[in-house]
Design a protein around this motif. Sequence first.
Motif, PDB file in Angstrom:
ATOM      1  N   UNK A  40       0.697  -1.245  -0.093  1.00 34.24           N
ATOM      2  CA  UNK A  40       0.081   0.138  -0.088  1.00 34.24           C
ATOM      3  C   UNK A  40       0.653   1.237  -0.066  1.00 34.24           C
ATOM      4  N   UNK A  41       2.143   1.203   0.122  1.00 34.30           N
ATOM      5  CA  UNK A  41       2.901   2.658   0.270  1.00 34.30           C
ATOM      6  C   UNK A  41       4.040   2.377  -0.675  1.00 34.30           C
ATOM      7  N   UNK A  42       4.067   1.946  -1.783  1.00 30.35           N
ATOM      8  CA  UNK A  42       5.315   1.663  -2.680  1.00 30.35           C
ATOM      9  C   UNK A  42       6.125   3.219  -2.768  1.00 30.35           C
ATOM     10  N   UNK A  43       7.219   3.080  -2.314  1.00 29.51           N
ATOM     11  CA  UNK A  43       8.126   4.220  -2.698  1.00 29.51           C
ATOM     12  C   UNK A  43       7.765   5.501  -1.745  1.00 29.51           C
ATOM     13  N   UNK A  44       7.096   5.429  -0.929  1.00 33.95           N
ATOM     14  CA  UNK A  44       6.697   6.343  -0.037  1.00 33.95           C
ATOM     15  C   UNK A  44       7.621   6.713   1.066  1.00 33.95           C
ATOM     16  N   UNK A  45       8.045   7.868   1.375  1.00 35.86           N
ATOM     17  CA  UNK A  45       9.049   8.066   2.283  1.00 35.86           C
ATOM     18  C   UNK A  45       8.184   8.233   3.899  1.00 35.86           C
ATOM     19  N   UNK A  46       8.426   7.384   4.743  1.00 39.06           N
ATOM     20  CA  UNK A  46       7.997   7.209   5.938  1.00 39.06           C
ATOM     21  C   UNK A  46       8.794   7.502   7.149  1.00 39.06           C
TER      22      UNK A  46
ATOM     23  N   UNK B 256      -2.105   4.625   4.957  1.00 41.62           N
ATOM     24  CA  UNK B 256      -2.383   4.403   3.815  1.00 41.62           C
ATOM     25  C   UNK B 256      -3.586   4.876   2.932  1.00 41.62           C
ATOM     26  N   UNK B 257      -3.984   4.815   1.753  1.00 40.37           N
ATOM     27  CA  UNK B 257      -5.112   5.253   0.966  1.00 40.37           C
ATOM     28  C   UNK B 257      -6.338   4.555   1.608  1.00 40.37           C
TER      29      UNK B 257
END
Length: 251
Positions: free
Chosen positions: A6-12, A232-233
């Motif tokens: 659900x969070x591909x490539x997202x910076x967390x 996530x969305x």
Amino acid sequence: MAAARRLPGVLALVTGGGSGIGRAVCARLAREGALVAVADRDAAGAAETLRALPAGAHRALEVDVGCAESVAGLMALLQAHFSQPASVCINCAGITLDEFLLKQTEEAFDAVLRVNLKGTFLVTQAVARALVASGASGGSIINVGSIVGKVGNLGQANYAASKAGVEALSKTAAKELARYGIRCNTVLPGFIRSPMTDKVPQKVLDKFAAMVPLGRLGEPEDVADVCAFLASEDSRYITGASVEVTGGLFT
Ligand code: NAP
């Protein structure tokens, strides 16, 4: 068939990522495909979290969330390492300094408010500023409060007050940041097994465990799974909410 990440490539950015709940959040978000910035004042703990993550461009970074200068330094490092703002931020850094109200010192009160409340404020503000300045289309900030902030707890006047403040801060941030597409929610854990609760006497933990309708203390992963949902969305229409993760205790 494996579920889609659900969070591909997202910076967390995960503060308090070097231990307990924060460490479980880092692992969960990495499994969702996020790039994880593991931030903690405990550099060794953050490095240990990093080592256990699946391969990826994750980083361990040292920060004192209660210090504006340190938080500014963290934001500069994030930009330098990842060339993008953190569009997911989970504020897990926290401390306890328990003592009954009649004995609690001003220093212990200030120290807990400094990390738990001011630290959450500084990181929330810095992450939101970076997102707005970048023109990013959205973001999700998740602040870790506590069920104790709603119901109080013996020996935790400072901690309960700080966590009630975290909830109020999050609700206000949600209202102010909605126009930028940035959501802000709070999770309210109950009693979760971690180095923080390792300090609580076993007889007290047993007492609370017996009161939990689901019949056990929580695990860090119980909280991490909710954080992944809020990041996530799947939670796109949720902001300003407080999600209790307590096994039913005090609800
Ligand atoms: P934990 O295992 O003690 O982890 C907290 C982490 O935050 C530690 O690595 C700690 O480093 C770090 N930290 C403390 N002060 C910091 C600072 N100024 N800047 C950056 N990092 C700092 O505790 P946890 O149980 O995972 O708790 C995580 C969050 O959940 C906390 O906000 C806590 O209040 C909240 N919570 C926990 C429970 C529970 O039952 N465990 C219940 C409700 C809410 P040090 O080890 O160096 O202090």
